[in-house]
Design a protein around this motif. Structure first.
Motif, PDB file in Angstrom:
ATOM      1  N   MET A  57       9.585   7.953   8.158  1.00 11.45           N
ATOM      2  CA  MET A  57      10.891   9.035   7.857  1.00 11.45           C
ATOM      3  C   MET A  57      12.115   8.002   7.507  1.00 11.45           C
ATOM      4  SD  MET A  57      10.594  11.417  11.244  1.00 11.45           S
ATOM      5  CE  MET A  57      11.966  12.318  10.550  1.00 11.45           C
ATOM      6  N   PHE A  58      11.885   6.733   7.805  1.00  8.21           N
ATOM      7  CA  PHE A  58      12.945   5.844   7.267  1.00  8.21           C
ATOM      8  C   PHE A  58      12.266   4.559   6.832  1.00  8.21           C
ATOM      9  CE2 PHE A  58      15.427   7.375  11.262  1.00  8.21           C
ATOM     10  CZ  PHE A  58      15.974   8.336  10.498  1.00  8.21           C
ATOM     11  N   PRO A  59      12.831   3.955   5.489  1.00 10.96           N
ATOM     12  CA  PRO A  59      12.086   2.686   5.221  1.00 10.96           C
ATOM     13  C   PRO A  59      12.948   1.510   6.089  1.00 10.96           C
ATOM     14  CG  PRO A  59      13.705   3.482   3.729  1.00 10.96           C
ATOM     15  CD  PRO A  59      13.619   4.566   4.615  1.00 10.96           C
ATOM     16  N   PRO A  60      12.470   0.687   6.472  1.00  5.87           N
ATOM     17  CA  PRO A  60      13.118  -0.613   7.296  1.00  5.87           C
ATOM     18  C   PRO A  60      13.885  -1.511   6.202  1.00  5.87           C
ATOM     19  CG  PRO A  60      10.877  -1.116   7.012  1.00  5.87           C
ATOM     20  CD  PRO A  60      10.747   0.276   6.456  1.00  5.87           C
ATOM     21  N   ASP A  61      15.085  -1.828   6.636  1.00  9.34           N
ATOM     22  CA  ASP A  61      15.863  -2.811   5.604  1.00  9.34           C
ATOM     23  C   ASP A  61      15.062  -4.085   5.642  1.00  9.34           C
ATOM     24  OD1 ASP A  61      17.469  -1.061   5.762  1.00  9.34           O
ATOM     25  OD2 ASP A  61      19.058  -1.717   7.171  1.00  9.34           O
ATOM     26  N   SER A  62      14.511  -4.611   6.292  1.00  7.87           N
ATOM     27  CA  SER A  62      13.567  -5.817   6.440  1.00  7.87           C
ATOM     28  C   SER A  62      12.483  -5.856   7.338  1.00  7.87           C
ATOM     29  CB  SER A  62      14.583  -7.094   6.704  1.00  7.87           C
ATOM     30  OG  SER A  62      15.176  -7.113   8.036  1.00  7.87           O
ATOM     31  N   GLY A  63      11.635  -6.744   7.432  1.00  7.03           N
ATOM     32  CA  GLY A  63      10.583  -7.018   8.470  1.00  7.03           C
ATOM     33  C   GLY A  63       9.351  -6.029   7.925  1.00  7.03           C
ATOM     34  N   GLU A  64       8.367  -6.127   8.518  1.00  9.08           N
ATOM     35  CA  GLU A  64       7.082  -5.338   8.086  1.00  9.08           C
ATOM     36  C   GLU A  64       6.285  -4.827   9.313  1.00  9.08           C
ATOM     37  OE1 GLU A  64       4.327  -7.828   6.160  1.00  9.08           O
ATOM     38  OE2 GLU A  64       4.677  -9.527   7.571  1.00  9.08           O
ATOM     39  N   ILE A  65       5.456  -3.811   8.946  1.00  7.62           N
ATOM     40  CA  ILE A  65       4.636  -3.123   9.869  1.00  7.62           C
ATOM     41  C   ILE A  65       3.214  -3.575   9.528  1.00  7.62           C
ATOM     42  CG2 ILE A  65       3.573  -1.214  10.805  1.00  7.62           C
ATOM     43  CD1 ILE A  65       6.380   0.379  10.127  1.00  7.62           C
ATOM     44  N   LEU A  66       2.459  -4.086  10.435  1.00 10.04           N
ATOM     45  CA  LEU A  66       0.947  -4.575  10.180  1.00 10.04           C
ATOM     46  C   LEU A  66       0.027  -3.585  10.886  1.00 10.04           C
ATOM     47  CD1 LEU A  66       3.026  -7.320  10.859  1.00 10.04           C
ATOM     48  CD2 LEU A  66       1.095  -8.420   9.414  1.00 10.04           C
ATOM     49  N   PHE A  67      -1.038  -3.307  10.239  1.00  8.75           N
ATOM     50  CA  PHE A  67      -2.347  -2.655  10.801  1.00  8.75           C
ATOM     51  C   PHE A  67      -3.245  -3.832  10.872  1.00  8.75           C
ATOM     52  CE2 PHE A  67      -1.333   2.143  10.172  1.00  8.75           C
ATOM     53  CZ  PHE A  67      -0.159   1.943  11.000  1.00  8.75           C
ATOM     54  N   ASP A  68      -3.522  -4.251  11.971  1.00  9.07           N
ATOM     55  CA  ASP A  68      -4.704  -5.310  12.144  1.00  9.07           C
ATOM     56  C   ASP A  68      -4.429  -6.270  11.081  1.00  9.07           C
ATOM     57  OD1 ASP A  68      -6.946  -6.434  13.236  1.00  9.07           O
ATOM     58  OD2 ASP A  68      -8.408  -5.486  11.660  1.00  9.07           O
ATOM     59  N   GLU A  69      -3.232  -6.942  11.213  1.00  7.16           N
ATOM     60  CA  GLU A  69      -2.567  -7.995  10.495  1.00  7.16           C
ATOM     61  C   GLU A  69      -2.592  -7.741   9.087  1.00  7.16           C
ATOM     62  OE1 GLU A  69      -1.717 -10.282  12.449  1.00  7.16           O
ATOM     63  OE2 GLU A  69      -2.846  -9.485  14.303  1.00  7.16           O
ATOM     64  N   ARG A  70      -2.904  -6.714   8.561  1.00  6.93           N
ATOM     65  CA  ARG A  70      -2.704  -6.057   7.226  1.00  6.93           C
ATOM     66  C   ARG A  70      -1.116  -5.312   6.970  1.00  6.93           C
ATOM     67  NH1 ARG A  70      -4.555  -1.437   4.552  1.00  6.93           N
ATOM     68  NH2 ARG A  70      -5.722  -1.157   6.400  1.00  6.93           N
ATOM     69  N   SER A  71      -0.454  -6.045   6.200  1.00 12.36           N
ATOM     70  CA  SER A  71       0.882  -5.399   5.980  1.00 12.36           C
ATOM     71  C   SER A  71       0.938  -3.906   5.126  1.00 12.36           C
ATOM     72  CB  SER A  71       1.760  -6.268   5.026  1.00 12.36           C
ATOM     73  OG  SER A  71       2.934  -5.669   5.045  1.00 12.36           O
ATOM     74  N   ILE A  72       1.521  -3.119   5.669  1.00 13.61           N
ATOM     75  CA  ILE A  72       1.411  -1.596   5.048  1.00 13.61           C
ATOM     76  C   ILE A  72       2.973  -1.203   4.863  1.00 13.61           C
ATOM     77  CG2 ILE A  72      -0.640  -0.881   5.862  1.00 13.61           C
ATOM     78  CD1 ILE A  72       1.966   0.539   7.700  1.00 13.61           C
ATOM     79  N   THR A  73       2.819  -0.204   3.632  1.00 13.66           N
ATOM     80  CA  THR A  73       4.233   0.541   3.363  1.00 13.66           C
ATOM     81  C   THR A  73       4.029   1.798   3.582  1.00 13.66           C
ATOM     82  OG1 THR A  73       4.277  -1.299   1.562  1.00 13.66           O
ATOM     83  CG2 THR A  73       5.773   0.698   1.334  1.00 13.66           C
ATOM     84  N   LEU A  74       5.312   2.256   4.318  1.00 17.86           N
ATOM     85  CA  LEU A  74       5.309   3.810   4.616  1.00 17.86           C
ATOM     86  C   LEU A  74       6.681   4.280   4.062  1.00 17.86           C
ATOM     87  CD1 LEU A  74       3.947   3.302   8.578  1.00 17.86           C
ATOM     88  CD2 LEU A  74       2.705   4.339   6.696  1.00 17.86           C
ATOM     89  N   SER A  75       6.420   4.940   3.259  1.00 14.56           N
ATOM     90  CA  SER A  75       7.738   5.387   2.284  1.00 14.56           C
ATOM     91  C   SER A  75       8.001   6.747   2.845  1.00 14.56           C
ATOM     92  CB  SER A  75       7.635   5.305   0.670  1.00 14.56           C
ATOM     93  OG  SER A  75       7.390   4.014   0.416  1.00 14.56           O
ATOM     94  N   THR A  76       7.008   7.627   3.401  1.00 18.76           N
ATOM     95  CA  THR A  76       7.258   9.075   3.551  1.00 18.76           C
ATOM     96  C   THR A  76       6.297   9.453   4.741  1.00 18.76           C
ATOM     97  OG1 THR A  76       5.535  10.026   2.034  1.00 18.76           O
ATOM     98  CG2 THR A  76       7.729   9.691   1.183  1.00 18.76           C
ATOM     99  N   PRO A  77       6.525  10.337   5.462  1.00 16.89           N
ATOM    100  CA  PRO A  77       5.617  10.952   6.626  1.00 16.89           C
ATOM    101  C   PRO A  77       4.117  11.060   5.961  1.00 16.89           C
ATOM    102  CG  PRO A  77       7.659  11.943   6.813  1.00 16.89           C
ATOM    103  CD  PRO A  77       7.535  11.087   5.384  1.00 16.89           C
ATOM    104  N   HIS A  78       4.276  11.560   4.596  1.00 14.33           N
ATOM    105  CA  HIS A  78       2.833  11.761   3.915  1.00 14.33           C
ATOM    106  C   HIS A  78       1.750  10.524   4.122  1.00 14.33           C
ATOM    107  CE1 HIS A  78      -0.043  13.419   1.224  1.00 14.33           C
ATOM    108  NE2 HIS A  78      -0.322  12.444   0.398  1.00 14.33           N
ATOM    109  N   ASP A  79       2.787   9.162   3.744  1.00 10.15           N
ATOM    110  CA  ASP A  79       2.051   8.178   3.454  1.00 10.15           C
ATOM    111  C   ASP A  79       1.510   7.575   5.139  1.00 10.15           C
ATOM    112  OD1 ASP A  79       2.774   7.823   0.897  1.00 10.15           O
ATOM    113  OD2 ASP A  79       4.424   6.444   1.499  1.00 10.15           O
ATOM    114  N   ALA A  80       2.423   8.062   5.990  1.00 10.29           N
ATOM    115  CA  ALA A  80       1.599   7.759   7.495  1.00 10.29           C
ATOM    116  C   ALA A  80       0.728   8.882   7.753  1.00 10.29           C
ATOM    117  CB  ALA A  80       2.954   8.002   8.332  1.00 10.29           C
ATOM    118  N   ILE A  81       0.706  10.044   7.430  1.00 11.04           N
ATOM    119  CA  ILE A  81      -0.434  11.027   7.521  1.00 11.04           C
ATOM    120  C   ILE A  81      -1.827  10.232   6.941  1.00 11.04           C
ATOM    121  CG2 ILE A  81      -1.361  13.383   7.217  1.00 11.04           C
ATOM    122  CD1 ILE A  81       1.638  14.162   7.557  1.00 11.04           C
ATOM    123  N   GLN A  82      -1.465   9.983   5.666  1.00 12.98           N
ATOM    124  CA  GLN A  82      -2.838   9.421   5.112  1.00 12.98           C
ATOM    125  C   GLN A  82      -3.381   8.213   5.648  1.00 12.98           C
ATOM    126  OE1 GLN A  82      -3.163  12.130   2.973  1.00 12.98           O
ATOM    127  NE2 GLN A  82      -4.329  10.864   1.846  1.00 12.98           N
TER     128      GLN A  82
END
Length: 509
Positions: A57-82
């Motif tokens: 729902m919000f993009p971070p200004d800085s930092g990152e989210i990792l899934f199992d050490e893999r950085s991912i980008t979530l720009s919209t809830p649709h990205d999250a659902i996918q």
């Protein structure tokens, strides 16, 4: 179909600002796959923001989210659902007039061809059976209890094959039985490999149901640790950064005459009975709690006591005088005070400053006037006095009310409504949506008013709160009082049973 998440979700130095407000500052913590993970903190701690970042729902200004050490980008809830991330918001996103199965598939309809209802229902029945859900797929959502509506929201996520479920304040309006039922289902989901993230203010639920908890304060992560290492006191201290002050309960001194008397009050609308023969009294120096599932007449009772509606039969007296014969201003002069259930709609103007909000209901009083006109200087001074007395932050009388955290907004409403002598206080959900620090402060203040001789009717969906503060507890069901019990003889389990003799009744505007 989304890629499966192998081990954990990691927030790494996530920062998010909204103008000059820093919501998250280098937030870092991890969520273990297949766990129930709690996120706690005071209002404004940043817990909802970090979850909305995870949901895209919000993009971070800085930092990152990792899934199992893999950085991912979530720009919209649709990205999250996918990626298999779903979120159940505190206020459900359901269409009341549609059926359960229709709500579940909204946004997932086929782009070509017709809906195959039989296939959809068969798929949903399999999901229900697998995870132990019990809800009629053909029922209209408006006919369901709150607990069943929440099941629909979770089924929406499971239908989308979510592996990470974020629940924001999931038990805010549930009875104890519904809370247990919800977490039983969450444990089943956990056993199936799902990851559950619960954002809540309720410490007992964190301690009882979660595996790990992350504590946030002022936009930063304080600590993430196994829940088994904590007690309610130690967790509360981590959240507020200090020891809690124990409540000082004054003795009940029952007066001969009630301050408030409700006699045979009934209310009907469009052939629907909203209130049925209500009879109770509140005496000076006591707190009477009112328990009930929301929608069973509490709002109508508040409206009647506050003189917002007069289309009832029966009689309500304050200090022996029928309230229908008094104006709202005259009630205030008799010491009537109200903390309304919805501060945003009924108790504040978000774009007004604190000093402007402080005069709401006080505009005729001499301490804020200069001759026939309001005095800006006296308003500001009055605001400063309340800011200091109630520890409202930030302590600036010119600050916009809407910019304060929920806890500070509520403390301001309580401050204003009890700034003069109070003989009777109608406190409707006085700590709804506020953090543990503000809850402690408001509870202490209610007990102080009681010790000064005020009679208080406390309406709350929080059974902990009712049991902590009340001298007597009434239970309302479908507009009728079904039980009255002394605080010493009350229990959460028994109150919950009295509260759940059926589903919500239809409301009338």
């Amino acid at each position: 179909m989304h890629d499966p998440i192998q081990n954990k979700i990691t927030f790494s130095k996530i920062t998010k600002t909204f103008g000059a407000v820093v919501a998250n500052q280098e937030v870092s913590f991890s969520i273990v796959k297949g766990s129930i993970h709690g996120v706690v903190g005071e209002n404004g701690a940043g817990k909802s923001t970090i979850m909305k970042i995870l949901y895209g729902m919000f993009p971070p200004d800085s930092g990152e989210i990792l899934f199992d050490e893999r950085s991912i980008t979530l720009s919209t809830p649709h990205d999250a659902i996918q990626l298999g991330i779903g979120m159940v918001h505190q206020h459900f996103m359901l269409v009341p007039t549609l059926t359960v199965w229709e709500n579940i598939i909204l946004g997932q309809e086929p782009t070509l061809g017709r809906l195959n209802k039989a296939a959809i229902v068969k798929s949903l029945e399999a999901i229900k059976t697998l995870y132990g859900f019990h809800v009629d797929l053909n029922a209209r959502v408006e006919s369901l209890s709150v607990g069943h509506q929440q099941q629909v929201e979770i089924l929406k996520l499971l239908y989308r094959d979510a592996s990470i479920l974020i629940l924001d304040e999931p038990t805010a309006v549930l009875t104890p039985q519904e809370v247990d039922s919800l977490f039983d289902k969450l444990r089943t989901l956990k056993k199936a490999g799902k990851t559950i993230v619960v954002v809540t203010h309720k410490l007992k639920e964190i301690l009882k149901f979660t595996d790990f908890v992350t504590v946030m304060r002022q936009g930063q992560t304080i600590e993430t640790l196994p829940t088994s290492t904590l007690t309610e006191s130690s967790l509360a201290e981590k959240i507020i950064g200090r020891k809690r002050i124990p409540l000082n309960r004054p003795q009940v001194l029952r007066a001969h005459s009630p301050i408030l008397s409700v006699e045979s009050v009934s209310l009907t609308c469009s052939n629907s009975t909203l209130l049925k023969n209500l009879q109770f009294q509140v005496f000076p120096g006591e707190i009477v709690g009112l328990a009930g599932v929301e929608g069973h007449g509490q709002q109508e009772l508040v409206e009647i006591l506050a003189r917002a509606r007069k289309d009832y039969t029966g009689k309500v007296t304050l200090q022996g005088k029928d309230i229908k014969e008094s104006s709202t201003y005259e009630l205030k002069q008799q010491g009537f005070s109200l903390i309304p259930p919805d501060r945003y709609r009924e108790a504040m103007v978000p774009t007004f400053s604190l000093s402007e909000n402080v005069i709401l209901g006080h505009h005729r009083e001499e301490n804020i006037k200069s001759g026939a006109f309001l005095s800006k200087e006296k308003m500001t001074q009055f605001a400063r006095e309340l800011i200091q007395a109630f520890d409202v932050r930030p302590g600036n009388p010119d600050q916009e009310m809407g910019s304060l955290s929920g806890g500070n907004q509520q403390k301001w409403v309580v401050a204003r409504e009890t700034a003069r002598e109070v003989s009777f206080l109608l406190a409707a959900h006085p700590t709804r949506g506020v953090d543990i620090g503000a809850i402690d402060f408001i509870h202490q203040h209610l007990l102080k008013l009681k010790s000064q001789g005020a009679g208080i009717l406390l309406i709350s969906s929080e059974l902990d709160e009712l049991l902590e503060l009340s001298d007597r507890i009434l239970v309302i069901f479908q507009g009728e009082m079904v039980a009255e019990v002394e605080k010493e003889k009350a229990s959460e389990t028994q109150l919950g049973l009295w509260m759940t003799r059926g589903h919500q009744k239809e409301k009338c505007p």
